[in-house]
Design a protein around this motif. Sequence first.
Motif, PDB file in Angstrom:
ATOM      1  N   ILE A 147       0.836  -1.206   0.000  1.00 46.44           N
ATOM      2  CA  ILE A 147       0.000   0.000   0.000  1.00 46.44           C
ATOM      3  C   ILE A 147       0.868   1.252   0.000  1.00 46.44           C
ATOM      4  N   ILE A 148       1.933   1.232   0.789  1.00 47.73           N
ATOM      5  CA  ILE A 148       2.819   2.399   0.862  1.00 47.73           C
ATOM      6  C   ILE A 148       3.393   2.727  -0.512  1.00 47.73           C
ATOM      7  N   LYS A 149       3.720   1.705  -1.287  1.00 44.93           N
ATOM      8  CA  LYS A 149       4.308   1.926  -2.608  1.00 44.93           C
ATOM      9  C   LYS A 149       3.261   2.010  -3.714  1.00 44.93           C
ATOM     10  N   GLY A 150       1.995   1.914  -3.362  1.00 47.86           N
ATOM     11  CA  GLY A 150       0.932   1.938  -4.352  1.00 47.86           C
ATOM     12  C   GLY A 150       0.384   3.331  -4.593  1.00 47.86           C
ATOM     13  N   PRO A 151      -0.748   3.431  -5.284  1.00 47.36           N
ATOM     14  CA  PRO A 151      -1.302   4.741  -5.654  1.00 47.36           C
ATOM     15  C   PRO A 151      -1.804   5.557  -4.471  1.00 47.36           C
ATOM     16  N   PHE A 152      -2.061   4.902  -3.322  1.00 41.02           N
ATOM     17  CA  PHE A 152      -2.555   5.648  -2.163  1.00 41.02           C
ATOM     18  C   PHE A 152      -1.412   6.165  -1.290  1.00 41.02           C
ATOM     19  N   GLY A 153      -0.197   5.721  -1.555  1.00 41.31           N
ATOM     20  CA  GLY A 153       0.967   6.239  -0.838  1.00 41.31           C
ATOM     21  C   GLY A 153       1.446   7.515  -1.494  1.00 41.31           C
ATOM     22  N   VAL A 154       0.695   8.582  -1.297  1.00 46.64           N
ATOM     23  CA  VAL A 154       0.917   9.828  -2.023  1.00 46.64           C
ATOM     24  C   VAL A 154       1.051  10.978  -1.037  1.00 46.64           C
ATOM     25  N   THR A 197       1.975  11.402   6.327  1.00 43.21           N
ATOM     26  CA  THR A 197       0.763  11.770   7.070  1.00 43.21           C
ATOM     27  C   THR A 197      -0.521  11.504   6.286  1.00 43.21           C
ATOM     28  N   PRO A 198      -0.615  11.878   4.990  1.00 42.09           N
ATOM     29  CA  PRO A 198      -1.866  11.607   4.268  1.00 42.09           C
ATOM     30  C   PRO A 198      -2.233  10.130   4.248  1.00 42.09           C
ATOM     31  N   LEU A 199      -1.259   9.263   3.985  1.00 43.50           N
ATOM     32  CA  LEU A 199      -1.543   7.830   3.945  1.00 43.50           C
ATOM     33  C   LEU A 199      -1.922   7.317   5.327  1.00 43.50           C
ATOM     34  N   ARG A 200      -1.225   7.774   6.354  1.00 41.86           N
ATOM     35  CA  ARG A 200      -1.530   7.323   7.715  1.00 41.86           C
ATOM     36  C   ARG A 200      -2.957   7.688   8.102  1.00 41.86           C
ATOM     37  N   ASP A 201      -3.368   8.922   7.812  1.00 41.43           N
ATOM     38  CA  ASP A 201      -4.732   9.339   8.145  1.00 41.43           C
ATOM     39  C   ASP A 201      -5.763   8.557   7.335  1.00 41.43           C
ATOM     40  N   PHE A 202      -5.435   8.300   6.077  1.00 41.84           N
ATOM     41  CA  PHE A 202      -6.340   7.550   5.205  1.00 41.84           C
ATOM     42  C   PHE A 202      -6.558   6.135   5.738  1.00 41.84           C
ATOM     43  N   LEU A 203      -5.474   5.458   6.100  1.00 41.33           N
ATOM     44  CA  LEU A 203      -5.587   4.084   6.589  1.00 41.33           C
ATOM     45  C   LEU A 203      -6.256   4.031   7.961  1.00 41.33           C
ATOM     46  N   ALA A 204      -5.959   5.000   8.806  1.00 41.21           N
ATOM     47  CA  ALA A 204      -6.592   5.022  10.130  1.00 41.21           C
ATOM     48  C   ALA A 204      -8.103   5.167  10.001  1.00 41.21           C
ATOM     49  N   LEU A 240     -12.497   5.228  -2.830  1.00 43.03           N
ATOM     50  CA  LEU A 240     -12.228   5.811  -4.143  1.00 43.03           C
ATOM     51  C   LEU A 240     -12.769   7.229  -4.279  1.00 43.03           C
ATOM     52  N   GLU A 241     -13.898   7.511  -3.671  1.00 42.53           N
ATOM     53  CA  GLU A 241     -14.532   8.809  -3.890  1.00 42.53           C
ATOM     54  C   GLU A 241     -14.223   9.822  -2.797  1.00 42.53           C
ATOM     55  N   ARG A 242     -13.959   9.342  -1.597  1.00 43.80           N
ATOM     56  CA  ARG A 242     -13.690  10.276  -0.504  1.00 43.80           C
ATOM     57  C   ARG A 242     -12.192  10.392  -0.242  1.00 43.80           C
ATOM     58  N   GLY A 243     -11.550   9.266   0.049  1.00 42.59           N
ATOM     59  CA  GLY A 243     -10.107   9.281   0.280  1.00 42.59           C
ATOM     60  C   GLY A 243      -9.707  10.193   1.418  1.00 42.59           C
ATOM     61  N   HIS A 244     -10.274   9.989   2.596  1.00 41.89           N
ATOM     62  CA  HIS A 244     -10.018  10.847   3.754  1.00 41.89           C
ATOM     63  C   HIS A 244      -8.515  11.011   3.991  1.00 41.89           C
ATOM     64  N   GLY A 245      -8.055  12.257   4.051  1.00 40.44           N
ATOM     65  CA  GLY A 245      -6.660  12.553   4.333  1.00 40.44           C
ATOM     66  C   GLY A 245      -5.784  12.662   3.106  1.00 40.44           C
ATOM     67  N   LEU A 246      -6.209  12.103   1.979  1.00 41.42           N
ATOM     68  CA  LEU A 246      -5.394  12.134   0.769  1.00 41.42           C
ATOM     69  C   LEU A 246      -5.571  13.458   0.031  1.00 41.42           C
ATOM     70  N   PRO A 247      -4.553  13.888  -0.722  1.00 39.56           N
ATOM     71  CA  PRO A 247      -4.665  15.176  -1.433  1.00 39.56           C
ATOM     72  C   PRO A 247      -5.676  15.155  -2.572  1.00 39.56           C
ATOM     73  N   ARG A 248      -6.025  13.970  -3.055  1.00 42.92           N
ATOM     74  CA  ARG A 248      -7.033  13.833  -4.103  1.00 42.92           C
ATOM     75  C   ARG A 248      -7.888  12.612  -3.813  1.00 42.92           C
ATOM     76  N   PRO A 249      -9.093  12.533  -4.394  1.00 45.63           N
ATOM     77  CA  PRO A 249      -9.893  11.314  -4.236  1.00 45.63           C
ATOM     78  C   PRO A 249      -9.150  10.095  -4.773  1.00 45.63           C
ATOM     79  N   GLY A 250      -9.488   8.939  -4.216  1.00 44.97           N
ATOM     80  CA  GLY A 250      -8.805   7.715  -4.613  1.00 44.97           C
ATOM     81  C   GLY A 250      -8.889   7.426  -6.098  1.00 44.97           C
TER      82      GLY A 250
END
Length: 372
Positions: free
Chosen positions: A142-149, A188-195, A213-223
Amino acid sequence: LLRHTAFRRNEPGSVELWPLEPQPEVEPAEPWDAPQGQESAASPKARLAERIARFIKGEITSGATVWDKKQRRPARPGDFLILVRGRTGGLFDGILQALKREQIPVAGADRLQLLDSLPVQDLLNLIRFTLCPSDDLTLAEIIKGPFGVHGTAGALQWLGEDDLYALAQPREGRLWPALRAATDPRVTPLRDFLAELLTRAHKPPYEFLVHALERGHGLPRPGWELVLSRFGLPAREPVTAIIDRAAAFDADEAPSLQLFLDAIERRGGEVKRELSGPQDEVRVMTVHGAKGLEAPVVILPDMVAGPGRGGDLFVTEDGEPVWPGAKTNDITLSAKLRLDAEARDLREHRRLLYVALTRAQDRLILCSAARA
């Protein structure tokens, strides 16, 4: 006296036979270096795939024409249909990849294997992590994937090997506590998203995935935007397919993330795609899936393979199994059964060949790569 009059007598077509793509004279790869399930760039199949892609691109860019309602018009990607005998062996995937490298619109495979799709695996990893946060390998992916941003919406950057090493190497326990305790603002964005995902472990699969995919809490853009930014537009179809599969699962089964993940992993995620629509894309599919379809230009790239073999297990008319093993062990009964099976295989081979040959409206191209 019988006279045959062509239905399209003033619209001539053609049958082309390309030279066989020969085996290269190269040193055999060492077993340590030889890739598994892949074709090297020098292999006959890879070179044939490149030749087909260049041919199609040349036809489109040069203004070559095809018949359309008794008139000639410029050829488009949707005018080309490539038929193979099967999806395995390297040729099928090689043609798809070669077309994409030439930036030719291609419809993709006629059957989509969801578990082979990286975007789908990234989404399933979110479920795996939510169910088991102590799974370090899943979290590393996950860290190296598209959500690790990290970064702003206009300047995205993804976490990489160095970031993963900085988290994993000095830790004394699991990776998730190390990620939660990290002070690097880039994680921080990924940590908040996973939490936030961990609080949704009780949600139905469809709602869980759509929220990610649509909300992506904590991420700079939707999933959704992150997935498409990382993998491009081809990711849209498999991701949509896994969302549809989740919706169907919720309607028929107990809405559980664990049950959904188990169902996908055990039953597989094959999706049959309809390639007969009006999309202006090159179609690459098996002969079995081409029944009822036609195209102005049809390419058959696997013409040297003979009839398939059904194995050495035969069944008598009474339903009794007979397994002689090798042909040298045949007795009178098994020899007769073997001949009958070979005759059936030959009839099926010819039937599929007829189907393939008759898919072409104007132009039929026969080609193949030399067999090792």
